[in-house]
Design an enzyme around this catalytic site. Structure first.
Site, PDB file in Angstrom:
ATOM      1  N   ASP A  16       9.989   5.619  -3.124  1.00 17.22           N
ATOM      2  CA  ASP A  16       8.496   4.938  -3.744  1.00 17.22           C
ATOM      3  C   ASP A  16       7.943   6.106  -4.536  1.00 17.22           C
ATOM      4  O   ASP A  16       8.239   7.238  -4.675  1.00 17.22           O
ATOM      5  CB  ASP A  16       8.020   4.303  -2.645  1.00 17.22           C
ATOM      6  CG  ASP A  16       6.391   3.845  -3.256  1.00 17.22           C
ATOM      7  OD1 ASP A  16       6.558   2.985  -4.203  1.00 17.22           O
ATOM      8  OD2 ASP A  16       5.463   4.239  -2.569  1.00 17.22           O
ATOM      9  N   SER A  17       6.730   5.802  -5.275  1.00 17.07           N
ATOM     10  CA  SER A  17       5.995   6.596  -6.197  1.00 17.07           C
ATOM     11  C   SER A  17       5.223   7.602  -5.038  1.00 17.07           C
ATOM     12  O   SER A  17       4.643   8.237  -5.348  1.00 17.07           O
ATOM     13  CB  SER A  17       5.283   5.973  -7.128  1.00 17.07           C
ATOM     14  OG  SER A  17       4.271   4.895  -6.312  1.00 17.07           O
ATOM     15  N   CYS A  79       9.493   0.568  -4.417  1.00 17.42           N
ATOM     16  CA  CYS A  79       8.445   0.740  -5.274  1.00 17.42           C
ATOM     17  C   CYS A  79       8.740  -0.446  -6.466  1.00 17.42           C
ATOM     18  O   CYS A  79       9.544  -0.304  -7.146  1.00 17.42           O
ATOM     19  CB  CYS A  79       8.429   1.897  -6.098  1.00 17.42           C
ATOM     20  SG  CYS A  79       7.079   2.174  -7.440  1.00 17.42           S
ATOM     21  N   GLU A 159      -4.579   4.070  -1.294  1.00 14.80           N
ATOM     22  CA  GLU A 159      -4.449   5.611  -1.126  1.00 14.80           C
ATOM     23  C   GLU A 159      -5.532   6.419  -0.718  1.00 14.80           C
ATOM     24  O   GLU A 159      -5.388   7.441   0.300  1.00 14.80           O
ATOM     25  CB  GLU A 159      -4.372   6.180  -2.633  1.00 14.80           C
ATOM     26  CG  GLU A 159      -2.793   5.935  -3.381  1.00 14.80           C
ATOM     27  CD  GLU A 159      -1.874   6.724  -2.528  1.00 14.80           C
ATOM     28  OE1 GLU A 159      -2.075   8.085  -2.195  1.00 14.80           O
ATOM     29  OE2 GLU A 159      -0.668   6.309  -2.404  1.00 14.80           O
ATOM     30  N   CYS A 193       3.185  -5.381  -5.189  1.00 15.57           N
ATOM     31  CA  CYS A 193       2.972  -3.881  -5.026  1.00 15.57           C
ATOM     32  C   CYS A 193       3.204  -3.195  -3.623  1.00 15.57           C
ATOM     33  O   CYS A 193       2.621  -3.951  -2.706  1.00 15.57           O
ATOM     34  CB  CYS A 193       1.702  -3.569  -5.631  1.00 15.57           C
ATOM     35  SG  CYS A 193       1.229  -1.903  -5.667  1.00 15.57           S
ATOM     36  N   HIS A 195       1.744  -1.128  -2.130  1.00 17.83           N
ATOM     37  CA  HIS A 195       0.137  -0.675  -1.557  1.00 17.83           C
ATOM     38  C   HIS A 195      -0.307  -1.939  -0.849  1.00 17.83           C
ATOM     39  O   HIS A 195      -1.341  -1.593  -0.129  1.00 17.83           O
ATOM     40  CB  HIS A 195      -0.509   0.069  -2.503  1.00 17.83           C
ATOM     41  CG  HIS A 195      -0.055   1.641  -2.643  1.00 17.83           C
ATOM     42  ND1 HIS A 195       1.048   1.884  -3.222  1.00 17.83           N
ATOM     43  CD2 HIS A 195      -0.740   2.475  -2.534  1.00 17.83           C
ATOM     44  CE1 HIS A 195       1.109   3.342  -3.009  1.00 17.83           C
ATOM     45  NE2 HIS A 195       0.022   3.727  -2.925  1.00 17.83           N
TER      46      HIS A 195
HETATM   47  N1  DGL Z   1       4.467   1.920  -5.617  1.00 15.04           N
HETATM   48  C1  DGL Z   1       3.930   1.289  -6.576  1.00 15.04           C
HETATM   49  C2  DGL Z   1       4.508  -0.487  -6.738  1.00 15.04           C
HETATM   50  O1  DGL Z   1       4.993  -0.514  -5.873  1.00 15.04           O
HETATM   51  C3  DGL Z   1       2.355   1.282  -6.530  1.00 15.04           C
HETATM   52  C4  DGL Z   1       1.946   2.666  -6.744  1.00 15.04           C
HETATM   53  C5  DGL Z   1       1.891   3.205  -8.177  1.00 15.04           C
HETATM   54  O2  DGL Z   1       1.179   2.755  -8.935  1.00 15.04           O
HETATM   55  O3  DGL Z   1       2.570   4.036  -8.074  1.00 15.04           O
HETATM   56  O4  DGL Z   1       4.077  -0.725  -7.845  1.00 15.04           O
END
Ligand code: DGL
Length: 277
Positions: A16-17, A79, A159, A193, A195
């Site tokens: 993931d990011s 992600c 976050e 998403c 998050h």
């Molecule tokens: N992990 C990203 C997503 O699911 C969200 C966080 C980001 O923008 O990196 O889209």
């Protein structure tokens, strides 16, 4: 990956990011208790959601390469932004590995939950712009209408560990009030998403009770389980897994602190290995 290709005893690579994909890892660990996992959070370059598709594809490719070099039997793109932009490319490049993104399983969950076919997807700017959810949902239900809502402020809130309280409620109302009222409103809201599952309480309160709130974690875990079984890559039930390994490209302490919220169990900075990708 290993020179001889994927083998059942290898771990599953998840990336993931940042820490958001830990919601997906949690579902994977619950659904696949015999499997081992290595999780990579590209915290140095988070957020992906506001970057161009070209940058996201490059970052996602580097994450996949780093995991494949460690020896994994499958790749999970946990992600939404990365899966939207890079699944096709990674699936082609790692054709010998099952490669699963969260978009298709999320679309399946949303279509299953919606009676009317009117579905709202709240996601990052990049995911909404790329249109992957519209494509995946209308593939499953051609008469569906999909409304994308860019909700990048939620990423910052999550976050920060702000998952409840008046600021979160206010942001939820700001994003959602105009969408769920009046005739023709959607009857399902997909959290597109990683998050957003930790904000589910506030989101739930901001939408009418009749609207289904769905996320992709459980359906992604089912998709991974099915692919492993189909390719003969599942570990035998009851096999004790190795402890999950956590890799991050920056900030082990922050990864552990914020990641604990997403993972639902304590993580220590010492559990997180810093890597370059
Ligand atoms: N992990 C990203 C997503 O699911 C969200 C966080 C980001 O923008 O990196 O889209």
């Amino acid at each position: 990956m290993s020179p001889s290709g994927p083998r059942p005893e290898l771990p599953i690579g998840v990336f993931d990011s940042g820490v958001g994909g830990l919601t997906v890892l949690r579902a994977l660990e619950a659904a696949l208790p015999a499997e081992s996992f290595v999780y990579l959070g590209d915290t140095a370059r988070l957020p992906y959601g506001t970057k161009s598709a070209a940058s996201v594809v490059r970052y996602a490719s580097q994450c996949a390469t780093a995991l494949a070099a460690r020896g994994v039997k499958a790749l999970v793109i946990a992600c939404n932004t990365a899966a939207s932009a890079a699944l096709g490319e990674l699936a082609q490049r790692y054709a010998e590995l099952p490669v699963v993104g969260v978009v298709e399983p999320g679309a399946r969950a949303a279509v299953g939950a919606s009676r009317s076919g009117r579905i709202a997807v709240i996601a990052t700017e990049g995911t909404v712009r790329g249109g992957a959810y519209v494509a995946a949902i209308t593939r499953l239900r051609p008469d569906a209408t999909v409304r994308g809502i860019g909700g990048s402020v939620f990423v910052a809130l999550a976050e920060e560990g702000w998952t409840e309280g008046p600021i979160v409620e206010a942001v939820a109302h700001r994003y959602l009030d105009g969408v769920f009222h009046g005739a023709g409103a959607p009857d399902a809201l997909l959290l597109g998403c990683t998050h957003f599952p930790v904000l589910a309480g506030a989101l739930r309160r901001a939408i009418p009770p009749t609207v289904a709130l769905v996320d992709s974690a459980a359906t992604t875990a089912q998709a991974v389980a099915a692919l492993l079984a189909a390719r003969g890559l599942a570990r035998a039930p009851g096999t004790p897994p190795a402890p999950t390994r956590f890799l991050a490209t920056d900030g082990a302490e922050r990864f552990a602190r914020v990641g604990s919220i997403f993972l639902g169990r304590p993580l220590a900075a010492a559990d997180v290995e810093l890597v370059d990708v």
